[in-house]
Design a protein around this motif. Structure first.
Motif, PDB file in Angstrom:
ATOM      1  N   PHE A 326       0.834  -1.194   0.000  1.00 39.63           N
ATOM      2  CA  PHE A 326       0.000   0.000   0.000  1.00 39.63           C
ATOM      3  C   PHE A 326       0.876   1.254   0.000  1.00 39.63           C
ATOM      4  CE2 PHE A 326      -2.423   3.334   2.116  1.00 39.63           C
ATOM      5  CZ  PHE A 326      -3.685   3.229   1.542  1.00 39.63           C
ATOM      6  N   GLU A 327       1.878   1.260   0.909  1.00 42.12           N
ATOM      7  CA  GLU A 327       2.786   2.418   0.991  1.00 42.12           C
ATOM      8  C   GLU A 327       3.553   2.610  -0.311  1.00 42.12           C
ATOM      9  OE1 GLU A 327       5.336   1.763   4.350  1.00 42.12           O
ATOM     10  OE2 GLU A 327       3.626   1.618   5.715  1.00 42.12           O
ATOM     11  N   TRP A 346     -14.662  -1.036  10.421  1.00 39.05           N
ATOM     12  CA  TRP A 346     -13.310  -0.667   9.972  1.00 39.05           C
ATOM     13  C   TRP A 346     -13.281   0.801   9.550  1.00 39.05           C
ATOM     14  CZ3 TRP A 346     -10.677   0.833   5.445  1.00 39.05           C
ATOM     15  CH2 TRP A 346      -9.283   0.672   5.471  1.00 39.05           C
ATOM     16  N   PHE A 347     -14.305   1.201   8.816  1.00 35.30           N
ATOM     17  CA  PHE A 347     -14.384   2.598   8.383  1.00 35.30           C
ATOM     18  C   PHE A 347     -14.651   3.521   9.565  1.00 35.30           C
ATOM     19  CE2 PHE A 347     -15.451   0.304   4.447  1.00 35.30           C
ATOM     20  CZ  PHE A 347     -14.556   0.894   3.575  1.00 35.30           C
ATOM     21  N   GLY A 351     -12.764   6.909  11.251  1.00 35.29           N
ATOM     22  CA  GLY A 351     -13.457   8.168  11.011  1.00 35.29           C
ATOM     23  C   GLY A 351     -13.846   8.383   9.564  1.00 35.29           C
ATOM     24  N   LEU A 352     -14.140   7.282   8.869  1.00 38.26           N
ATOM     25  CA  LEU A 352     -14.502   7.379   7.449  1.00 38.26           C
ATOM     26  C   LEU A 352     -15.967   7.042   7.249  1.00 38.26           C
ATOM     27  CD1 LEU A 352     -11.503   5.354   5.984  1.00 38.26           C
ATOM     28  CD2 LEU A 352     -11.739   7.848   6.016  1.00 38.26           C
ATOM     29  N   PRO A 366      -6.727   5.258   4.707  1.00 33.62           N
ATOM     30  CA  PRO A 366      -5.436   5.657   5.263  1.00 33.62           C
ATOM     31  C   PRO A 366      -4.417   4.524   5.249  1.00 33.62           C
ATOM     32  CG  PRO A 366      -6.986   5.222   7.030  1.00 33.62           C
ATOM     33  CD  PRO A 366      -7.729   4.997   5.752  1.00 33.62           C
ATOM     34  N   GLU A 367      -4.903   3.311   5.118  1.00 35.20           N
ATOM     35  CA  GLU A 367      -3.997   2.159   5.151  1.00 35.20           C
ATOM     36  C   GLU A 367      -4.664   0.975   4.474  1.00 35.20           C
ATOM     37  OE1 GLU A 367      -3.662   2.027   9.362  1.00 35.20           O
ATOM     38  OE2 GLU A 367      -5.336   0.665   9.619  1.00 35.20           O
ATOM     39  N   ALA A 368      -3.894  -0.087   4.294  1.00 36.10           N
ATOM     40  CA  ALA A 368      -4.433  -1.295   3.667  1.00 36.10           C
ATOM     41  C   ALA A 368      -5.412  -1.977   4.618  1.00 36.10           C
ATOM     42  CB  ALA A 368      -3.294  -2.243   3.321  1.00 36.10           C
TER      43      ALA A 368
END
Length: 866
Positions: A326-327, A346-347, A351-352, A366-368
């Motif tokens: 991912f990075e 997970w979201f 905060g998604l 923000p991440e995998a």
RNA sequence: GCCCGGGUGGCGGAAUUGGCAGACGCGGGGGGCUUAAACCCCCCUUCUCGCAAGAGAGUGCGGGUUCGAACCCCGCCCCGGGCACCA
């Protein structure tokens, strides 16, 4: 004292770097140094009165010992691991299987048509000890190469803390990886502390996954993945800079960039390369491979976050499901399609806004996402994972498809690497190996063992700058030409050979020393088979493959050996087991990790450690030589100047006090602070015991044959009972506390009556014998015995004395103790309840309130809820 | 970052693993013995309030489960150790 035949021995693992480093520092030959250190330690331990069997003590540097270390090396060298039967077998059996055709040769060429060199190579490739040209950990500061396990996480040597470099050299390796599965599985059958097992499991690092082939113009690129279920999300590939296909994959327009990147990666030392805080780097090769699940074109990159040493040195990158990928994708603007639907939580946790279905937008992630989540966008004409919510299910479907279509197969990978077994030092076991004129290794016959270390004037390794990663090491043994070059008759007449000039690593001797304790003077074998079976054979009489493993009944040692000594020793033992030389499948059945002794240390204002013994305490501050010093805390050692030698303790307090203090200061497995000031408590205890039995002025015995008062008898038998079980569980600290309690009660009796009842004197002396044998032996003899107390039976508790007629119950009201009642010992619940509710204090505390509930735990307590 | 241990008086540590928190030792206080001191013997010693009887608080922090939590659960904080781009 409890009827066991005990073999208790201690030996000296005296080859290796620490001994050699010390010799270099002092300029004294390591043999001289080692021998005087061993002699000193033998003397100190003897004085401590431990029951080690001196006749069985060995040092790994004894010629009579390392002869057998070399012999075991030859066993390993002359063996191969038969995957079919899952065990090591003699190499001659491999040769005959090749010859008869029972086993296909490497290229399926008939054995008889192969040249002698080809045959030899085919066999050597299977040996459990083999020569390899591989990148090794080169440590110029120590002048030697090191095993992976001897290199710390920040790329420095475990010993000395010098920089370590990767270098290609020809070295002896041990095929420990062949035993990865058994080393892992048999941990379940060992009685070891869980944290140590876990460290070994992590070190072995088994992971299940699949090998998958990606077609490319340069040929198939094979990757290892633990997540074949995410193949539909593989949008690019990454190969390690050292990967053999890099050259072929690189297109002309990308060549200069790729070569520059490879050169930069090669120049980096281990520290830079392992720093995971640094941003991902990499370059595109210019070539595209084909994802086998959907035929899509995926770019192949070179990046150093992929390691050549693990798996295949190439990965399929699934940026939506792997944080590193991912990075990398973010850094280089590569697409990140989602192939799993993360759950709503997970979201929310990030905060998604919750996203769903095939529209999942990774731009906002923000991440995998790693975990169970329904697959999306994951189907082709032959397989579909869409909608499946479990990774396990996804993996098994994909594995089946890969296998059916010839694109890959399930496989298992290990982090464990083969064990680097050569050291460019002087102070180690020479290999029983010579090289012929073709530079091929030849094993010496058993009759030529031991191969003795030559006496060298200069035993130092070549002096090198710790940062010099260019110069190759020259082992000290190369300096003696007359030792190195020999004429031997190895069956085809006298010929000239060159000896192996590397030596074995320090772990070699400690891989099997416990076996030599069993039979230390055997000239014919390293250990007699029947003797080994008696002491170490499986306790259930089985074959060791299932059920009890056999092995040493109790091995006490420090945690620092978790992945080095304890892994290597298990490996050698298993080879010996497979070849039928021992009946136990594991060397150490039960392991106990004792804690470290730590101590306060003091530094002066300049930061120099000052001798802790000379520091004075005044008003909570510390002074040395009139100057205030600061206090810190650490493992006892020379550098902190906080060592207390056993000799000081013997002189000031006596060996028994010293033993007792060490045992009483806390549980055996915990690290504990040493505080000389506290030692006096144990000395006082021993003096009180002595005075209770012996008249200080006359030296006469103060023992009476009068009947022991019942209370004292009861305490005596409760103590016997408690001490027995404490000793059984290695809880020496609480056993000692119980003995002190008994002796304190006895002191009161002696103060009142002037003497000790014989029954108590005999029992307390016997119970003290394992803890402080010198004093116990002396009292025992003064009590009129001529034979040693060592073989006296440990006292037995009379069960009738362990219980009182009445017992005290605490009575709680709403969980707080408000009263105590005395109840007949066998009283039932109703009776206890009646007495509790009728108690004056309880009535007062209740103040007329009606109990809602009364809980009576028979034999424990009463709780009244209002 | 991940994985293991651990956090209890002034100190080292006990607590039968959900049932009287602080066994035992050190240190501290008081008393006895002694012309005196050391040694030794006896008593007290978790903290707060109280002359006392007693009351209240208390096992890193915040919640929870339970008649009852040092012990079990959830969320943190600190200390020690292991691993560390392992696909």
């Amino acid at each position: 004292m409890t009827g066991f035949n005990v073999l208790h021995a201690l030996g000296y693992d005296s080859f290796g770097l620490p001994a050699e480093q010390h010799a270099i520092a002092t300029g004294v030959h390591p043999r001289v140094n080692t021998e005087s250190n061993v002699a000193n330690m033998r003397r100190q331990l003897r004085r401590l009165g431990l029951g080690h069997d001196a006749r069985r003590s060995v040092a790994t540097t004894d010629e009579d010992f390392y002869r057998w270390t070399q012999w075991i090396f030859l066993q390993v060298y002359n063996s191969w691991y038969d995957e079919t039967s899952g065990r090591a077998r003699p190499i001659v059996e491999l040769e005959s299987e090749f010859a008869t055709g029972a086993r296909p040769t490497p290229n399926s060429v008939a054995w008889s048509t192969m040249s002698r060199d080809e045959q030899r190579a085919a066999i050597d490739n299977h040996r459990l000890a083999y020569l390899s040209h591989a990148p090794v950990n080169w440590c110029p500061g120590l002048g030697t190469i090191l095993a992976n396990e001897e290199v710390t996480a920040d790329g420095r040597s475990d010993i000395g803390n010098y920089p370590v470099f990767k270098k290609n050299m020809r070295q002896w390796m041990m095929r420990i990886t062949a035993y990865a599965d058994r080393l892992l599985d048999d941990l379940d059958r060992l009685d070891w502390p869980e944290p140590i097992k876990l460290m070994q499991r992590n070190w072995i690092g088994r992971s299940e996954g699949a090998r998958v082939d990606f077609a490319s113009p340069a040929g198939a690129i094979t990757v290892f993945t633990t997540r074949p279920d995410t193949l539909f999300g593989a949008t690019f590939m990454v190969v390690a800079p050292e990967h053999p296909l890099v050259e072929a994959l690189t297109t002309d327009e990308n060549r200069s960039a790729v070569e520059a990147y490879r050169a930069a990666a090669a120049a980096k030392d281990a520290i830079d390369r392992q720093d995971d805080t640094r941003e991902k780097t990499g370059v595109f090769t210019g070539t595209y491979a084909t994802n086998p699940v959907d035929g899509s074109r995926v770019p192949v990159w070179v990046a150093d976050y992929v390691l050549m040493g693990y798996g295949t040195g190439a990965i399929m990158a699934v940026p939506c499901g792997d944080q590193r990928d991912f990075e990398f994708a973010r850094r280089f603007g590569l697409p990140i399609p989602a192939i799993q639907q993360p759950p709503a939580e997970w979201f929310e946790a990030r905060g998604l806004a919750v996203q769903s279905g095939a529209s999942v937008d990774t731009n906002s992630w923000p991440e995998a996402f790693v975990g169970d989540g329904a697959y999306i966008n994951s189907s082709n004409s032959g397989v579909s994972l869409d909608g499946i919510e479990s990774i396990e299910e996804g993996k098994s479907r994909m594995n089946a498809w890969l296998a059916a279509n010839g694109h890959g197969e399930p496989t298992i990978n290990f982090k464990l690497r083969d064990w680097l077994f050569s050291r460019q030092r002087y102070w180690g076991e020479p290999f029983p190996i010579v090289y012929d004129e073709d530079d091929q290794p030849v094993a010496l016959p058993e009759s030529m063992l031991p191969v003795l270390l030559p006496e060298l004037e200069d035993f130092k390794p070549q002096a090198l700058d710790p940062n010099d990663d260019v110069t190759d090491p020259i082992p000290p043994l190369a300096r003696s030409n007359e030792w190195r070059n020999v004429v031997l008759d190895l069956g085809d007449g006298p010929r000239t050979y060159r000896r192996e000039i590397n030596v074995m690593p320090q772990w070699a001797g400690s891989c099997w020393y416990e076996l030599r304790y069993l039979d230390p003077t055997n000239r014919e074998r390293f250990v007699d088979g029947d003797v080994e079976k008696y002491w170490m054979g499986p306790a259930d009489g089985g074959d060791g493959m299932t059920g009890h493993t056999g092995g040493v009944d109790l091995y006490v040692g420090g945690v620092e050996h978790a992945v080095l000594h304890l892994l290597y020793a298990r490996f050698w033992h298993k080879v010996l087991f497979d070849l039928g030389h021992v009946s136990s499948a594991e060397p150490f059945h039960r392991l106990f990790n004792q804690g470290y002794v730590q101590a306060y240390a003091f530094r002066d204002p300049r930061g120099q450690a000052v001798p802790a013994a000379e520091v004075e305490e005044r008003d909570g501050k510390y002074f040395f030589d009139g100057e205030e010093v600061t206090r810190e805390y650490g493992k006892m050692g020379k550098s902190l100047k906080n060592i207390v030698t056993p000799d000081e303790m013997y002189d000031d307090y006596g060996a028994d006090t010293f033993r007792l203090y060490e045992m009483s200061m806390g549980p055996l497995d915990a690290s504990r602070p040493w505080n000389t000031r506290d030692v006096v408590g144990m000395q006082r205890f021993l003096q009180r015991v002595w005075r209770n039995v012996v008249d200080e002025n006359t030296g006469d015995i103060k023992v009476s044959d009068a009947e022991t008062p019942l209370e004292l008898r009861k305490l005596l038998h409760r103590t016997i009972d408690g001490v027995r079980s404490d000793m059984d569980g290695l809880r020496f600290n609480t056993a000692i506390a119980k003995l002190i309690e008994l002796n304190n009660a006895l002191t009161q009796h002696v103060t009142a009556h002037g003497n000790t009842p014989r029954e108590v004197a005999l029992a307390i002396t016997r119970m003290l014998a394992p803890l402080c044998p010198h004093m116990a032996e002396e009292i025992w003899s003064r009590l009129g015995h001529t034979a040693t107390i060592t073989y006296e039976p440990f006292p037995d508790a009379e069960s009738s004395l362990l219980q009182d007629d009445t017992m005290e119950y605490p009575v709680q009201i709403n969980g707080k103790v408000r009263a105590r009642i005395v109840v007949a010992t066998g009283a039932d619940e109703t009776a206890v309840r009646e007495i509790a509710l009728g108690d004056d204090k309880v009535l007062a505390a209740l103040a007329g309130a009606t109990p809602k509930k009364v809980i009576v735990v028979t034999g424990r307590m009463v709780n009244i809820v209002v």
